[in-house]
Design a protein around this motif. Structure first.
Motif, short mmCIF file in Angstrom:
data_model
loop_
_atom_site.label_atom_id
_atom_site.label_comp_id
_atom_site.label_asym_id
_atom_site.label_seq_id
_atom_site.Cartn_x
_atom_site.Cartn_y
_atom_site.Cartn_z
N CYS A 84 -5.33 7.69 2.33
CA CYS A 84 -5.83 6.36 2.00
C CYS A 84 -7.33 6.37 1.72
O CYS A 84 -7.89 5.38 1.25
CB CYS A 84 -5.52 5.38 3.13
SG CYS A 84 -6.52 5.62 4.62
N ASP A 126 0.86 -1.18 0.00
CA ASP A 126 0.00 0.00 0.00
C ASP A 126 0.89 1.23 0.00
O ASP A 126 2.05 1.16 0.44
CB ASP A 126 -0.90 -0.01 1.25
CG ASP A 126 -2.21 0.73 1.03
OD1 ASP A 126 -2.37 1.34 -0.04
OD2 ASP A 126 -3.06 0.69 1.94
N ARG A 161 -6.10 2.57 -1.92
CA ARG A 161 -5.39 1.32 -2.18
C ARG A 161 -5.67 0.78 -3.57
O ARG A 161 -6.81 0.71 -4.02
CB ARG A 161 -5.75 0.29 -1.13
CG ARG A 161 -4.92 -0.97 -1.23
CD ARG A 161 -5.14 -1.87 -0.05
NE ARG A 161 -4.23 -3.00 -0.11
CZ ARG A 161 -4.20 -3.96 0.80
NH1 ARG A 161 -5.05 -3.93 1.81
NH2 ARG A 161 -3.35 -4.96 0.69
N GLU A 163 -1.45 -4.62 -5.35
CA GLU A 163 -0.10 -4.66 -4.82
C GLU A 163 0.91 -4.60 -5.96
O GLU A 163 0.65 -5.12 -7.06
CB GLU A 163 0.10 -5.93 -3.98
CG GLU A 163 -0.78 -5.93 -2.73
CD GLU A 163 -0.50 -7.12 -1.81
OE1 GLU A 163 0.28 -8.00 -2.21
OE2 GLU A 163 -1.07 -7.14 -0.70
#
Length: 362
Positions: A195, A98, A106, A109
């Motif tokens: 976030c 993240d 987010r 990955e």
């Protein structure tokens, strides 16, 4: 061979990618100095707030590869390995889990170590930026002097890592030390974190959080703002304020600036007090652009808030001793990454180490 007939030392590429600034340079094995450092603004959420996460990821990776490539061309020979300190949790496989201060909400990955290793055809070490910074300050032998210290960064975001006797305390997925995403303000209109969630410590105690708070307070109390050095710094327009100007106001003990950052400091002080009382951490090294710019007055105020939260467990006479400023530069991520690379037993490394930190990989 070098000019004096000795074997030529391997060269490493080193980078530090934060929420605001990307730094990169090169270094020779056995020399804990990063040369030819270049600094650019990160092509992330701060510059392009409206772009989707995936596009921001691509921009940031392209920028990192480009800058490392330029440093490689400037180095005396082709690199043997590279290391990158990254602003976000990094798993053991070198995957960025993240990165709210870099690309916001987010996304998928990112296997950054694999990408960089393939791009430059060398072993790639990727680790969290605060973890990297800790290796700059850790004792080389991880002895008694290292028995518990905590790195704390106050910059674009807020983060921490706890070190103990030459090891960083992290799980394999690298999710530890993310105090910036602890929710501390439960109001419905609490400041929004990068976030996407509201009320996180990073949203209220970071440099970006302090800047947001200054703007809110300036509009709520225009007369007090007009008397502040912050007003003079931005010609009376809160929209033109910068986090560095707010930090300079704190360093100068400007009443409005201090009042602006106090709520965030209070939450940060309570969080650090919890670490101290729960784990017995006896030393906090405070780094990051905002904390460095705010200087000694900032640490003094933070110590006062820690004392208030800890009660008899942390008397005022001891709080000041717990907090230490980092070095007066922005090289923590670079030098710490280089030192970790040397300790990891990479090709040409001067010092070997049996295992990498939990948030890094080759």
């Amino acid at each position: 061979m070098s000019g004096d007939g000795s074997p030529a030392r391997p060269v490493y590429l080193i980078a530090d990618l934060g929420g605001t600034t990307l730094r990169a340079g090169w270094a020779r094995a056995g020399d804990l100095t990063v040369s030819g450092v270049r600094r650019v603004a990160v092509d992330g959420i701060a510059r392009f707030p409206g772009l989707p996460t995936g596009e921001l990821q691509a921009r940031v990776v392209d920028q990192l590869v480009r800058l490392l490539g330029e440093c490689s061309l400037a180095a005396p020979r082709s690199p043997s390995a590279l290391a990158v300190a990254f602003a976000g949790p990094v798993g053991r496989t070198g995957t960025v889990v993240d990165a709210p201060t870099v690309w916001g909400r987010r996304g998928p990955e990112l296997p950054l170590a694999r990408i960089l290793g393939r791009e430059f055809a060398v072993p790639a070490l990727v680790l969290n930026d605060v973890t990297a910074a800790g290796w700059r300050y850790a004792a080389p032998d991880g002895g008694e002097d290292d028995d518990y210290f905590c790195m704390v960064t106050v910059s674009s975001g807020v983060g921490n890592k706890v070190f103990r006797r030459g090891e960083v305390l992290l799980p394999a997925d690298g999710r530890g030390g993310e105090i910036g995403h602890l929710r501390v303000d439960f109001a419905a209109d609490a400041p929004r974190c990068d976030c996407g969630e509201r009320g996180h410590l990073g949203a209220v105690a970071s440099g970006r959080g302090a800047l947001h708070a200054a703007g809110v307070q300036a509009r709520r109390f225009p007369e007090a703002f007009a008397r502040s050095v912050l007003s003079a710094a931005c010609a009376g327009d809160p929209g033109r304020l910068s986090a560095q100007q707010v930090a300079a106001g704190v360093r100068g003990n400007d009443a409005f600036a201090v009042r602006t950052v106090t709520p965030g400091l209070r939450h940060l002080g309570r969080t650090l007090a919890a670490l101290h009382t729960a784990l017995g951490v006896g030393r906090f090294i405070v780094i990051g652009g905002f904390a460095r710019a705010a200087g000694e007055p900032y640490l003094r105020l933070l110590g006062e808030e820690m004392t208030k939260a800890s009660g008899f467990l942390l008397p005022p006479s001891e709080a000041a001793g717990l907090l230490q400023p980092g070095a007066p530069d922005d090289d923590d991520g670079l030098l710490g990454s280089l030192r970790c690379l040397e300790r990891s037993g990479s090709p040409g490394a001067a010092v070997s180490r049996p295992a990498l930190p939990a948030d890094s990989t080759f």
